[in-house]
Design an enzyme around this catalytic site. Structure first.
Site, PDB file in Angstrom:
ATOM      1  N   ARG A  63       2.925  35.781   3.003  1.00 46.75           N
ATOM      2  CA  ARG A  63       2.423  37.032   3.701  1.00 46.75           C
ATOM      3  C   ARG A  63       3.502  37.875   3.964  1.00 46.75           C
ATOM      4  O   ARG A  63       3.364  38.919   3.567  1.00 46.75           O
ATOM      5  CB  ARG A  63       1.823  36.684   5.051  1.00 46.75           C
ATOM      6  CG  ARG A  63       1.179  37.974   5.830  1.00 46.75           C
ATOM      7  CD  ARG A  63       0.302  37.331   6.945  1.00 46.75           C
ATOM      8  NE  ARG A  63      -0.279  38.442   7.782  1.00 46.75           N
ATOM      9  CZ  ARG A  63       0.241  38.960   8.777  1.00 46.75           C
ATOM     10  NH1 ARG A  63       1.278  38.542   9.471  1.00 46.75           N
ATOM     11  NH2 ARG A  63      -0.571  39.764   9.311  1.00 46.75           N
ATOM     12  N   HIS A  67       3.776  41.873   2.509  1.00 46.78           N
ATOM     13  CA  HIS A  67       3.908  42.904   3.306  1.00 46.78           C
ATOM     14  C   HIS A  67       5.045  43.699   3.154  1.00 46.78           C
ATOM     15  O   HIS A  67       5.346  44.463   3.435  1.00 46.78           O
ATOM     16  CB  HIS A  67       3.969  42.305   4.764  1.00 46.78           C
ATOM     17  CG  HIS A  67       2.498  42.113   5.426  1.00 46.78           C
ATOM     18  ND1 HIS A  67       2.161  42.297   6.841  1.00 46.78           N
ATOM     19  CD2 HIS A  67       1.343  41.736   4.691  1.00 46.78           C
ATOM     20  CE1 HIS A  67       0.922  41.838   6.825  1.00 46.78           C
ATOM     21  NE2 HIS A  67       0.267  41.638   5.605  1.00 46.78           N
ATOM     22  N   ASN A  95       1.982  43.689  11.419  1.00 46.20           N
ATOM     23  CA  ASN A  95       3.158  42.564  11.550  1.00 46.20           C
ATOM     24  C   ASN A  95       3.415  42.224  13.037  1.00 46.20           C
ATOM     25  O   ASN A  95       3.691  41.046  13.121  1.00 46.20           O
ATOM     26  CB  ASN A  95       4.489  42.938  10.821  1.00 46.20           C
ATOM     27  CG  ASN A  95       4.205  43.378   9.370  1.00 46.20           C
ATOM     28  OD1 ASN A  95       3.544  42.840   8.699  1.00 46.20           O
ATOM     29  ND2 ASN A  95       4.992  44.459   8.998  1.00 46.20           N
ATOM     30  N   HIS A 194      -5.484  33.428   1.036  1.00 43.70           N
ATOM     31  CA  HIS A 194      -6.244  32.996   2.133  1.00 43.70           C
ATOM     32  C   HIS A 194      -6.774  31.702   2.125  1.00 43.70           C
ATOM     33  O   HIS A 194      -7.632  31.201   2.961  1.00 43.70           O
ATOM     34  CB  HIS A 194      -6.990  34.180   2.514  1.00 43.70           C
ATOM     35  CG  HIS A 194      -6.407  35.423   3.268  1.00 43.70           C
ATOM     36  ND1 HIS A 194      -7.406  36.433   3.698  1.00 43.70           N
ATOM     37  CD2 HIS A 194      -5.330  35.625   3.338  1.00 43.70           C
ATOM     38  CE1 HIS A 194      -6.428  37.307   4.124  1.00 43.70           C
ATOM     39  NE2 HIS A 194      -5.308  36.936   4.228  1.00 43.70           N
TER      40      HIS A 194
END
Length: 318
Positions: A63, A67, A95, A194
């Site tokens: 992640r 990001h 975040n 995911h």
């Protein structure tokens, strides 16, 4: 982690910064084969230790990489703490109180610096760590193109505007990934990350209480730890089948309307990605191959402007 004093590295840092800003990076899996031959082993060892301590950390590092890359390219900007001259990405909406794993990258950086001083960027360490995290919990591996440089600044506003949210529609997802030259197939494959990790109650509460395209027993299960009010940070696994194993169960969940986030279930809700979701749910090898390809493609997103450097401490510019 080790603290590097400014005088000791100032001259080298300036040279690295100028050189980095002067030329566009040419990425190659062999970029550090001579300058830091132990790099891959150091990163792998650091990630193995982190994942052994907490399996969820594999998802957290993936992640972080996602990001990072979606905000001005893969330049390690998400790792920067706020300074007097800029407000960074760590406390941006997507975040704040959810992005994690910074200390894992710090620890790996310390080991890399001990082996190859002022040579390897934090951005490259994060790219390798994401790959190893996936592989360590059962997912594919791939060659990671290397040679990225680190940004000297970060932008909270850019993080707020470039990262898709948990309530995103399929059209929004396709558009936001398309803005990064990632196809709908890339988007659907990358969403398969995911298959590991957790989400906070506040991000899926509306889905489990109000949406109709959700399996009733799954909604009831998730409501058990996510009340209508309160418990915003209570966690639930994205993948109800194999929460900490990287496999294709995420897509099997979607076919059964067991997607945790609204944005997850959007991939299988009578739209353009339904057929691909079914393929991934039935053919794990297809998913693994497409995921690896899309990770490399996303990892090739590079900054188009700004001065860069080999950061000595991932949390602050040199």
């Amino acid at each position: 982690m080790a603290v590097f004093t400014r005088p000791a590295f100032l001259g080298l840092a300036v040279v690295l910064s100028v050189l980095a800003g002067a030329a566009k990076a040419q990425l190659s899996p062999n970029f550090y084969s001579t300058s830091c031959p132990r790099l891959a082993g150091i990163v792998r060892s650091g990630m193995a230790s982190a994942v052994q301590t907490e399996k969820r950390m594999a998802a957290s590092i993936v992640r972080l990489f996602f990001h990072d890359c979606f905000v001005n390219g893969c330049d390690g900007s998400i790792l920067l703490d706020d300074t007097s001259t800029f407000t960074g990405e760590k406390n941006a909406g997507p975040n704040a109180n959810s992005a994690r794993g910074y200390e894992v990258i710090d620890a790996i950086k310390t080991q890399v610096e001990a082996a190859c001083k002022a040579t390897v960027s934090c951005a490259d360490i994060l790219a390798l760590a994401a790959r190893d995290g996936v592989n360590l919990v059962g997912g594919p591996t791939w060659n990671v193109p290397l040679g990225r440089k680190d940004s000297r600044t970060a932008s909270q506003s850019a993080a707020n505007s470039n990262l898709p949210g948990p309530g995103s529609s399929l059209a929004t997802l396709i558009s936001m990934f398309g803005n990064k030259n990632l196809s709908p197939q890339d988007m659907t494959a990358l969403s398969g990350a995911h298959t590991i990790g957790r989400s906070q109650c506040q991000f899926f509460r509306n889905r489990i209480y109000t949406e109709r395209n959700i399996n009733a027993s799954f909604a009831t299960l998730r409501q058990g730890t996510c009340p209508r009010s309160g418990g915003d940070r209570n966690l639930a696994p994205f993948d109800v089948r194999t929460a900490d194993t990287f496999d294709n169960a995420y897509y099997q969940n979607l076919v059964e309307q067991r997607g945790l986030l609204h944005s997850d279930q959007e991939l299988f809700n009578g739209g353009s990605q339904d057929a691909l979701v079914r393929q991934y749910s039935n053919t794990p090898s297809r998913f693994s191959a497409d995921f690896a390809t899309a990770m490399v493609k996303m990892g090739n997103l590079l900054p188009t402007s700004g001065t860069q450097e080999i950061r000595l401490n991932c949390r602050k510019p040199n």
